[in-house]
Design a protein around this motif. Structure first.
Motif, PDB file in Angstrom:
ATOM      1  N   ALA A 114       0.752  -1.113   0.081  1.00  0.00           N
ATOM      2  CA  ALA A 114       0.124   0.105   0.209  1.00  0.00           C
ATOM      3  C   ALA A 114       0.716   1.031  -0.136  1.00  0.00           C
ATOM      4  CB  ALA A 114      -0.990   0.025   1.198  1.00  0.00           C
ATOM      5  N   ARG A 164      -5.984  -2.263  -5.549  1.00  0.00           N
ATOM      6  CA  ARG A 164      -6.688  -3.323  -4.696  1.00  0.00           C
ATOM      7  C   ARG A 164      -6.834  -4.549  -5.315  1.00  0.00           C
ATOM      8  NH1 ARG A 164      -9.418  -1.378  -0.123  1.00  0.00           N
ATOM      9  NH2 ARG A 164      -9.867  -3.504   0.257  1.00  0.00           N
ATOM     10  N   TYR A 189      -3.045  -6.150  -2.267  1.00  0.00           N
ATOM     11  CA  TYR A 189      -2.750  -5.279  -3.458  1.00  0.00           C
ATOM     12  C   TYR A 189      -1.983  -6.030  -4.509  1.00  0.00           C
ATOM     13  CZ  TYR A 189      -4.119  -1.638  -0.061  1.00  0.00           C
ATOM     14  OH  TYR A 189      -5.073  -0.760   0.632  1.00  0.00           O
TER      15      TYR A 189
END
Length: 402
Positions: A348, A361, A384
């Motif tokens: 992230a 995502r 992710y």
């Protein structure tokens, strides 16, 4: 490196001799001299220009004894006029009852042809045309690098002809070699460049010479210090015209902490990324300078300034036939792997630096199978994935800074 490099119209034969013998051992220089003289006493060997060049490089206090000793060590075993018992290959020399030395030229040509070639180069030398004199040397520290590699050490010399014959010679390291060069040429500045200086055991590599590199402890300084080297027993000091320049990456985690005693003997200069050095490629609608500046600002906010990306990654893009393709490769093969290392297990944060065009995502519809394995901790876990940079277009890269 202009300060330590000089273009000269011509090198004198004396300067050429110095360059020729710089990295040669005593016995090698003696061999070249004897092939030139054929027969000679030690006093005549001592006067030869190549031997004088070797003496200046070594800064040896007793060169006559060194010549005498190495002649005896490499004398043929059948010579009754030499009492020295330990002999080391190659055995090239002979001494008659009048103390005149000679050399087996045929054996020398067979055993050390490179020295024969050096003699021919010396004898045929007139002037160097447009020569470039480099007064610097380069090395890289690593975990196996030692005092013996840097200053001097005892190195084994094995014979291919005599079984189990093993001899040892004191060999100068790169630091000692550069000190000798600088001392023999006080009118010019010399430099020793050490890359990855923090990756070696610096205190062990410098040893007792750590104090000698201080400005006021160098040769001719008010508090001049000298040390006796442990293997050669030679007196050693560091000249004022030798610069020691180290480079290190403060973001490296697998390195030794730079020794405090050494740290205070250096001047530290930070060299942060300089996006202004990046040349903008013709036909590429991506501002590379803005791209790097923006990424580094975000990395510094998340981590620190030591982890900023260097401008060197982008320096060659302007010279490529397809700048966009090269930019894709740099991101795929260098930038993204580096960021994945920085943010290991936390993709992230890569998204915080590059944006949604590079990180997305994962599938939110994944259902974990029920059972007695405590899956509650994973129900809200976000997944992710990294987009392949080779599929991205110019507008995707522009989103990083726009």
């Amino acid at each position: 490196m202009k300060r330590f490099t000089e273009e000269v119209a011509a090198l004198s034969k004396e300067d050429f001799a110095v360059e020729l013998v710089t990295d040669l051992a005593w016995w090698q220089v003696i061999t070249i001299v004897m092939m030139d003289l054929k027969e000679a006493k030690v006093s005549r060997i001592l006067e030869h220009p190549l031997m004088q060049a070797r003496i200046r490089r070594a800064n040896h206090r007793t060169p006559r004894a060194a010549i005498w000793g190495h002649l005896q060590m490499h004398t043929k075993t059948g010579c009754d006029n030499v009492r020295y018992t330990r002999r080391y290959e190659p055995l090239l020399f002979w001494k008659d009852d009048k103390s005149v030395w000679s050399i087996d030229e045929e054996l020398a040509a067979e055993e050390v042809p490179e020295l024969v070639e050096m003699l021919e180069r010396y004898k045929g030398y007139t002037t160097a045309q447009g020569a470039v004199v480099e007064r610097f040397a380069f090395t890289t520290f690593h975990q196996s690098f030692s005092y013996e590699d840097f200053v001097e050490g005892i190195k084994p010399v094995m014979s291919e002809d005599v079984a189990d014959a093993l001899a040892y010679e004191v060999k100068p390291g790169i630091f000692k070699t550069m000190v000798q060069k600088a001392m023999s040429d006080p009118d010019h500045d010399y430099a020793l460049l050490i890359d990855e200086i923090s990756r070696g055991n610096v205190a062990s590599i410098f040893g007792e010479l750590i104090a000698l590199i201080e400005d006021d402890k160098r040769q001719g300084a008010p508090n001049e210090l000298r040390a006796q080297l442990p293997y050669s027993r030679e007196e050693f000091m560091v000249p004022a015209n030798l610069y020691i320049i180290g480079a290190m990456n403060t973001a490296d985690r697998s390195v030794e902490a730079l020794d405090t005693a050494l740290r205070r003997r250096f001047t530290f200069i930070q060299t942060p990324p300089k996006s202004g050095l990046i040349q903008q490629p013709t036909g590429l609608d991506v501002n590379l300078q803005a791209l790097l500046t923006t990424m580094n600002a975000r990395i510094e906010k998340i981590l620190d300034k030591d982890h900023c990306i260097g401008h060197s990654y982008f320096m060659g893009i302007a010279q490529q036939a397809d700048p966009l393709e090269e930019l894709r490769k740099i991101f795929a093969q260098k930038i993204l792997p580096l960021l994945e290392e920085y943010f290991y297990g936390d993709p992230a944060k890569i998204g915080m630096v590059l944006g949604k065009r590079f990180v997305k995502r994962g599938d939110l519809s994944i259902t974990l199978l029920e059972g007695d394995w405590e899956i509650d901790d994973f129900e809200d876990r976000k997944v992710y994935s990294i987009i392949d940079p080779m599929t991205l277009q110019e507008e995707d890269f522009r989103t990083i800074y726009e």
